[in-house]
Design an enzyme around this catalytic site. Sequence first.
Site, mmCIF file in Angstrom:
data_model
loop_
_atom_site.group_PDB
_atom_site.id
_atom_site.type_symbol
_atom_site.label_atom_id
_atom_site.label_comp_id
_atom_site.label_asym_id
_atom_site.label_seq_id
_atom_site.Cartn_x
_atom_site.Cartn_y
_atom_site.Cartn_z
ATOM 1 N N ILE A 1 0.849 -1.193 0.000
ATOM 2 C CA ILE A 1 0.000 0.000 0.000
ATOM 3 C C ILE A 1 0.884 1.242 0.000
ATOM 4 O O ILE A 1 0.636 2.211 -0.736
ATOM 5 C CB ILE A 1 -0.948 0.019 1.212
ATOM 6 C CG1 ILE A 1 -1.726 -1.304 1.326
ATOM 7 C CG2 ILE A 1 -1.894 1.203 1.122
ATOM 8 C CD1 ILE A 1 -2.594 -1.635 0.147
ATOM 9 N N ASP A 2 1.939 1.228 0.826
ATOM 10 C CA ASP A 2 2.910 2.321 0.821
ATOM 11 C C ASP A 2 3.497 2.525 -0.570
ATOM 12 O O ASP A 2 3.625 3.651 -1.063
ATOM 13 C CB ASP A 2 4.053 2.029 1.797
ATOM 14 C CG ASP A 2 3.742 2.488 3.212
ATOM 15 O OD1 ASP A 2 2.553 2.585 3.553
ATOM 16 O OD2 ASP A 2 4.692 2.733 3.975
ATOM 17 N N LEU A 3 3.879 1.430 -1.201
ATOM 18 C CA LEU A 3 4.532 1.519 -2.504
ATOM 19 C C LEU A 3 3.570 1.995 -3.587
ATOM 20 O O LEU A 3 3.952 2.765 -4.477
ATOM 21 C CB LEU A 3 5.141 0.163 -2.877
ATOM 22 C CG LEU A 3 6.293 -0.271 -1.968
ATOM 23 C CD1 LEU A 3 6.691 -1.709 -2.273
ATOM 24 C CD2 LEU A 3 7.494 0.650 -2.134
#
Length: 399
Positions: free
Chosen positions: A172-174
Amino acid sequence: MNANQGLFHDVLVVELASVLAGPSVGQFFAEMGATVLKVENIKTRGDVTRSWKVSSEPAEDTVSAYFSAANWGKKSLCVDLSVPRVQAMVHQIIGQADIVLVSFKPGDAEKLRMDYKTLAQLNPRLLYGHITGYGSGEPRAGYDAVLQAEAGFMFLNGEKDGGPLKMPVALIDLMAAHQLKEGVLAALYSREKTGKGQYLEVSLLRAAVASLANQATNYLVAGSAPVRMGSEHPNIMPYGTVFKTADQKELVLAIGDDRQFQALCGLLGKPELAQEPAYKTNRQRVKHRGELNEELAKLISGHERETLLQALIDHHVPAGAVNTVPEALAQPLAQPQLFSLEAVAGAGVRQVAFDGPAVPALALAPPPVLGQHTHEILQKMAGVTEQELEEMIQAGLIL
């Protein structure tokens, strides 16, 4: 432009972000030739990922493997941003910047006078990229594992009869990082036309929901709520299915159309399987996935993996070995993607994963130690004298 400078050699990025999403955007611009200044908090000993170490890493204060995942090519400025004197110096630097990247919790940017409204008054051309958990109007901080759960990814991930699973990297961060890169690149293009900066915000939740892709539209369009299927694909068959070969190794199939399925059956020595009514079309194969998986498992178990894979590749049938991470990184085609492996602190993976005349392979500096460039940056960009540096060191304002 010098071919060895990179497309953004004249771009200055100030990174007020930590962990993975924001720093990944910063490393992307560093790899494209930009100067990236990473501003870190002296009170917390910098980016928290500096202390996130696996058990095999040395305990002493060295650059962690996690930090090395997203901080190549940057300069570290370690200061106490809560102090007005320090804020003023950072404001001087940001007045010269093109891009600011932040991941502050809601309200923190305003407290530190690092919010867009304040900075845009200093620098109207500034592009301000803000990664939030749920949007700037929501007080919750965002954490990848929580967002994986809330956005449906953990529910979908795992075996059919097992429980929900978090994905093994902070995807999700990426994904949020990729969306912010897109936004900043579009804003740079807009600024070339208008001369104006702008505020850009990407929330982890919105990035996650946008990335549900066909799983979301299967529900929105067809009314079919996605369920946990292991590595199977709800729309295609056999796609993502893992099989074991005669030498007890694993491979995955990614059959996208009927012609590929016919070729697969021929290479497995049973071409008539592709003509059976239950398996002739993708629609029928999806309906009869259980029986088909059993048939394919029997056939594939009679072949050595490397021999079968090469035959599949030669006949344009999508398939691949299930590699460990060391095996994946050892692939010849992956080598240009890796930074130096001479030392643990000097290992990393490039964020820029495409080739072209504007993206030369730059020789980037390894991830910086905490505060490595504090004095250099403050002297060159904020006009701070040696005496002032010493005073601030003694006061605990800078490292």
